[in-house]
Design an enzyme around this catalytic site. Structure first.
Site, PDB file in Angstrom:
ATOM      1  N   HIS A 215      23.942   3.324 -16.732  1.00 33.10           N
ATOM      2  CA  HIS A 215      24.906   3.417 -16.032  1.00 33.10           C
ATOM      3  C   HIS A 215      26.386   2.338 -16.401  1.00 33.10           C
ATOM      4  O   HIS A 215      25.974   1.847 -16.837  1.00 33.10           O
ATOM      5  CB  HIS A 215      24.730   2.595 -14.616  1.00 33.10           C
ATOM      6  CG  HIS A 215      22.849   3.197 -14.045  1.00 33.10           C
ATOM      7  ND1 HIS A 215      23.307   4.013 -13.017  1.00 33.10           N
ATOM      8  CD2 HIS A 215      21.771   2.996 -14.336  1.00 33.10           C
ATOM      9  CE1 HIS A 215      22.076   3.773 -12.718  1.00 33.10           C
ATOM     10  NE2 HIS A 215      21.095   3.575 -13.382  1.00 33.10           N
TER      11      HIS A 215
ATOM     12  N   ASP B 124      28.978   5.914  -8.653  1.00 31.36           N
ATOM     13  CA  ASP B 124      27.717   5.242  -9.193  1.00 31.36           C
ATOM     14  C   ASP B 124      28.096   3.668  -9.066  1.00 31.36           C
ATOM     15  O   ASP B 124      28.972   3.258 -10.097  1.00 31.36           O
ATOM     16  CB  ASP B 124      27.329   6.216 -10.181  1.00 31.36           C
ATOM     17  CG  ASP B 124      26.186   5.136 -11.700  1.00 31.36           C
ATOM     18  OD1 ASP B 124      25.060   4.208 -10.095  1.00 31.36           O
ATOM     19  OD2 ASP B 124      25.621   5.437 -12.010  1.00 31.36           O
TER      20      ASP B 124
ATOM     21  N   GLY C  74       1.233  -1.376  -0.044  1.00 31.04           N
ATOM     22  CA  GLY C  74      -0.240   0.128   0.353  1.00 31.04           C
ATOM     23  C   GLY C  74       1.342   0.905  -0.212  1.00 31.04           C
ATOM     24  O   GLY C  74       0.327   2.308  -0.229  1.00 31.04           O
TER      25      GLY C  74
ATOM     26  N   ASP D  99       2.586   7.546   1.666  1.00 34.01           N
ATOM     27  CA  ASP D  99       0.748   6.768   1.427  1.00 34.01           C
ATOM     28  C   ASP D  99      -0.479   7.679   0.534  1.00 34.01           C
ATOM     29  O   ASP D  99      -0.343   8.295   2.125  1.00 34.01           O
ATOM     30  CB  ASP D  99       1.047   5.694   2.044  1.00 34.01           C
ATOM     31  CG  ASP D  99      -0.729   4.813   1.810  1.00 34.01           C
ATOM     32  OD1 ASP D  99      -1.149   5.191   1.188  1.00 34.01           O
ATOM     33  OD2 ASP D  99      -0.428   4.401   3.237  1.00 34.01           O
TER      34      ASP D  99
END
Lengths: 638, 638
Positions: free
Chosen positions: A446, A273, A124, A526
């Site tokens: 990437h 990264d 949820g 949410d």
């Protein structure tokens, strides 16, 4: 062009031998090795933290002599005067939620402010944003926010956080600014942003202690920049998401010269990264993807329907260019893809002829062989355009046997099953389906291992801090760095929130992992709630999703303490009540007996009855069904 | 050895030109193209079906002249006399739930009886078993059950179904029998099985119409057999799960000669494993995996901890053999792996020296360099041994920096995130972690494209029926078959439940997809319940897992119709009540007003009030939170 540089590990090691270690050097000048408030890595934060709470109050540990002997005044002097702190509020234990803090004396700058998509055990939840508890009392120190590029894992928390953080200026490229501003309009209460647009080579002073130079890198979206941050402790290079692509599509290649020249100036630390750190070799060029797409376009007799990510703007540009070449018009389907094309076009980032984009009427009129549909939903997202086409529910895009459907994005981990089902449905609709594995999103955008090594060799950093990935990716990336000459002691692998400190000492700036840890507990979004879904709420959702729940309502005469009538029972997600009458009836009788066995005239006894119902009925149902529904007892006194 | 065989598509096409098509040939002899009870593919079955209900009663469609004109008597004669029906109760739209029915006149045989692991949208479900509604009135026709090998997707439904199906004899290899019998003991109410053990080359008569010859194939577990089923309509070859491995570990290679000789006899239809149909090339040999393991063992200074599947018995054997070679003892961790080793050892399927397997005491005593731990949990399963080791919760197996952890199984789709987290934890524990991609479970055990083509070329079937895979895999496999000479019209791609018919005609046996469809609705196993979790229960679980639920209890004076006190509210998984007092208070007042606005003295009005609460409160909460909890109104009259 690229010189092999001499590993510095040897020299740095010999230097270390001639002077006290970092830790003892600091201790001798009154700085404790770890701050009094130290919390061990991985220890849960205070319960309130998950909802934007504050850090633990800092109290000296009474059992540790070192801490007692440290002088607060001296400590503050040192800590404030020559310590650079780097704290990742996210991005070191996941892919997503990127937000990094650089703090020096009275200045703080922030790099990125992203969101993270929820894990499977967070039903949820829309998404997660970084926890900014650490910044709560430091808002007037924030000099600016640098956004490296326009993907949601780097910009997604902006509407939620900028207001709370005093709405400092944002420094970013024009396309990224367009995407950020567009998203901001969807949040009524979010402030109007103050965005300073930068280009390759822009230099910005931020506060007294930071100067940032922006360096173009390539990624799967144009306008990606790596900030090179000059600090009094030294120069920090922050790659952001990047790859090396010497022939990118409609974007300048990474500015290798600038990167190399920065490397020549001496880099204290490289923050790089790690998304592709586990993949050997070099990343392929977006142009190669174009060649393959070309071949598919040549073979396609009917419509071409391409599913991709709205955020893969370089891919979208390619598809448009190739479509033009083959005399096809382009029909975008899906709100996010249409919006992104619009922004990129408005800002002049897209090259396309007038009339290439078509609307529904033109789409209906044109022969099938003259149309390319670009749509969202290649990850099997519910309600996305490709999903509706696959299920035959799209208002007007349908599939004939000579149509070609191309998946132009790899499968994001966790989506395998939905993509599977999507492909099945597309096959059932009759088209030719191609899942083109070379065109993948994460690997695609990437740097892979050889690229990552090139970045390290260009910059020759003293310290290496792998960023943007799960812990094991950081570890693998760290090994790569050691392999190209970074001193193994200078590879700093941190956790989210863990302070990384750089201190000026007589022997130069020394870096280390600090013991302090900022709160990085999940802040979950949410619906309209931000941070209001606690672990308790999530736990309840998980319990109910596994075995459902049962509400037991006992009505009691408050004068006699006797039950009135039979208890009511409601079951949801446990068993289908109509088919389990006997079980329900037995449960009812058990509840009645529990009530009868108690003297239910005092309110204190209500809790007793409730607990008894919860335990006994829970146990009874488990014995009968091997399921553990949540049992909710309600006692009503009348 | 393997001759290139002449494609038969041409001859079969020219033959077809000279005679009526299958369908019209049948119609001319009174057989309707589709049976009167025909239900279109994909139409949901009757609601009761999901819980073991029966098929729809067969009634002629009144609107179709063809059906009205067909003579039931003639139809029965034809259908019963010379029609072979093949029905897959599972395995054509998923990987798992394998169960295939062969029916000819009064005889039925069944191949495999597997379970399927639940999809993501089936929270709380343990697994799914095939729906046997089709067999309900045909139990006395069942002559036997053939089990190809001992994996749960082929044996898992046996304890649940054999009792219902009259406990017919099972024909299978000795190792498979051992695994089946062991599992049977875990189900108190399951009957004692009657297992007939077969070996390579065994021939069994089953009923009047079937004779089955068993043909050894290789898979990732020893004792895998492909049944070649002789029927009056022709010979059907059913590969089961297979790969070609010319140097398997502790198992005979597939009996290529037997397969080729069966091919020489003329195969009507080949039913073949599609799991690897999407992977190009040849499957690698298990021996190659051994070579790579060897290299890793050579480098390992400390303990070796290998995570794999308990069912990958060939891999387990390899690990034991290599451990012996390197002077390591083997310590199995995890109930299923220990059980399987025990069964394989008892039955003489495992080659190992006495004393190779060690217990906890020996494990504690031995130096780290002398131990291999084989454990379950390489998919990140909760509570499995590897998970407990990774989180530092294992009772006595811990990780030191020179320990080597090897993942010797690929990641099953859907488990990527848990495996990710598992790897992170193992890295944090300090070991060296290797995820050895070549050792993968599904690709590892299943033929890839070139192997699949070899099987087709060896058997030269007239018809080709791809099995065991998602729809798109069946399609891809079908294309492979066309590529090696199967007539495109003779590639029969069915859905679960869809009847495949083979009819003897003057021009030879003709196959086609029938229109009838057996019920294959999911039968879900949840705790002790089999088939009692309906779609309604699952839907409720999903709703509650997304946004939680709220129970609203209004107590009403039955004489006055007025509310007594304030309504009670219970919220779970929606918002944390203590932090949302105002929202809860407002909800309470709204409920009270709804009750007041009604004359609640009649029972009929209760439903009215409940609906009003459900709708109004649901809407109110959505407006305030953008969440849609399940609203459960309770009205209590006193």
């Amino acid at each position: 062009m690229i010189k092999k540089y001499k590993p510095f590990s040897q020299s740095s090691r010999s230097a270390a031998a001639n002077r006290p270690s970092v830790r003892s050097a600091v201790q001798s000048s009154g700085q404790p090795a770890s701050r009094p408030s130290a919390r061990p890595v991985g220890q849960p934060a205070a319960q309130s933290a998950g909802r934007g709470g504050r850090m633990q109050p800092r109290q000296p540990l009474k059992t540790n002599r070192r801490f007692i002997s440290s002088q607060p005044k001296v400590e503050r002097g040192l800590a404030q005067d020559n310590k650079l702190k780097i704290i990742f509020l996210g991005g070191l234990e996941e892919i997503g939620r990127n937000m990094t803090i650089f703090e020096y004396e009275e200045d703080i700058i922030i790099v990125d402010m992203g969101l993270q998509f929820p894990e499977e055990d967070m039903p949820g939840i829309d998404y997660i944003i970084p926890n900014t508890a650490y910044l709560e009392n430091k808002i007037n120190k924030i000099r600016g926010v640098i956004i490296t590029h326009g993907h949601y894992d780097h910009i997604g928390a902006i509407p939620h956080l900028m207001g709370k953080l005093g709405n400092p200026p944002i420094y970013t490229g024009a396309l990224t600014a367009g995407i950020i501003n567009r998203r901001q309009t969807e949040f009524k209460e979010a402030p109007k942003l103050n965005i300073v647009k930068i280009v390759n080579g822009s230099k910005m002073k931020m506060g007294r202690n930071f100067e940032v130079e922006f360096c173009r890198v390539t990624h799967s979206i144009p306008d990606s920049f790596a900030p090179a941050i000059s600090t009094p402790a030294g120069l920090i290079f922050y790659t952001g998401d990047f790859k090396f692509d010497h022939s990118p599509i409609n974007d300048e290649p990474a500015d290798l010269n600038r990167i190399a020249s920065i490397g020549g100036r001496g880099v204290l630390a490289l923050i790089s990264d790690s998304t592709g750190a586990d993949s050997p070799g070099y990343q392929i060029s977006e142009s190669k993807v174009g060649e393959d797409l070309n071949q598919m376009f040549e073979r396609a007799p009917g419509r071409i329907i391409i599913g991709t990510f709205a955020s893969l703007l370089s891919r979208v540009q390619q598809i448009i260019t190739i479509s033009e070449k083959f005399g096809r018009k382009v029909f975008p389907q899906g709100r996010s893809i249409s919006q992104n094309i619009e922004i990129a076009q408005e800002l002049g980032y897209f090259k396309m002829a007038k009339g290439t984009l078509i609307n529904e009427n033109e789409f209906r009129r044109l022969p099938r062989s003259k149309v390319t549909v670009i749509c969202t939903g290649a990850q099997g997202e519910k309600n996305a355009a490709l999903q509706r086409i696959a299920s035959g529910e799209h208002r007007f895009v349908s599939i004939l046997p000579d149509d070609m459907i191309i998946f132009s994005s790899s499968v994001v981990p966790g989506n395998e099953r939905s993509v599977q089902a999507l492909k099945d449905n597309l096959y059932r609709q009759g088209g030719m389906v191609f899942h083109y594995d070379l065109m993948d999103i994460h690997a695609g955008g990437h740097a892979k291992q050889e690229d990552l090594k090139l970045m390290i060799r260009l910059l020759k950093p003293k310290y290496f801090i792998p960023n943007h990935g799960h812990h094991y990716m950081l570890r693998v990336h760290g090994e790569l760095a050691k392999g190209v000459g970074v001193d193994p002691n200078n590879v700093l692998i941190a956790d989210n929130g863990q302070e990384i400190e750089f201190l000026k000492t007589a022997g130069g700036t020394m870096g280390r992992l600090g013991k302090d840890k900022a709160i990085t507990d999940y802040v979950m979004v949410d619906g309209m709630g931000v941070g209001d879904v606690s672990n308790i709420v999530l736990r309840d959702r998980r319990v109910m999703s596994e075995d459902g729940m049962i509400v037991v309502i006992a009505t009691i005469d408050s004068r006699t303490g006797e039950p009135i009538g039979n208890p009511d029972i409601i079951s949801r997600g446990f068993v289908y009540m109509k088919e389990n009458k006997r079980l329900i009836e037995n449960t009812r009788m058990k509840v009645k007996n529990i009530v009868k066995a108690h003297d239910a005239r005092t309110p204190a006894d209500d809790d007793h009855i409730k607990n008894k119902i919860r335990n006994d009925i829970g146990q009874f149902l488990f014995t009968k069904t091997k399921r553990r529904p949540m049992v909710l007892p309600v006692v009503i006194k009348v």
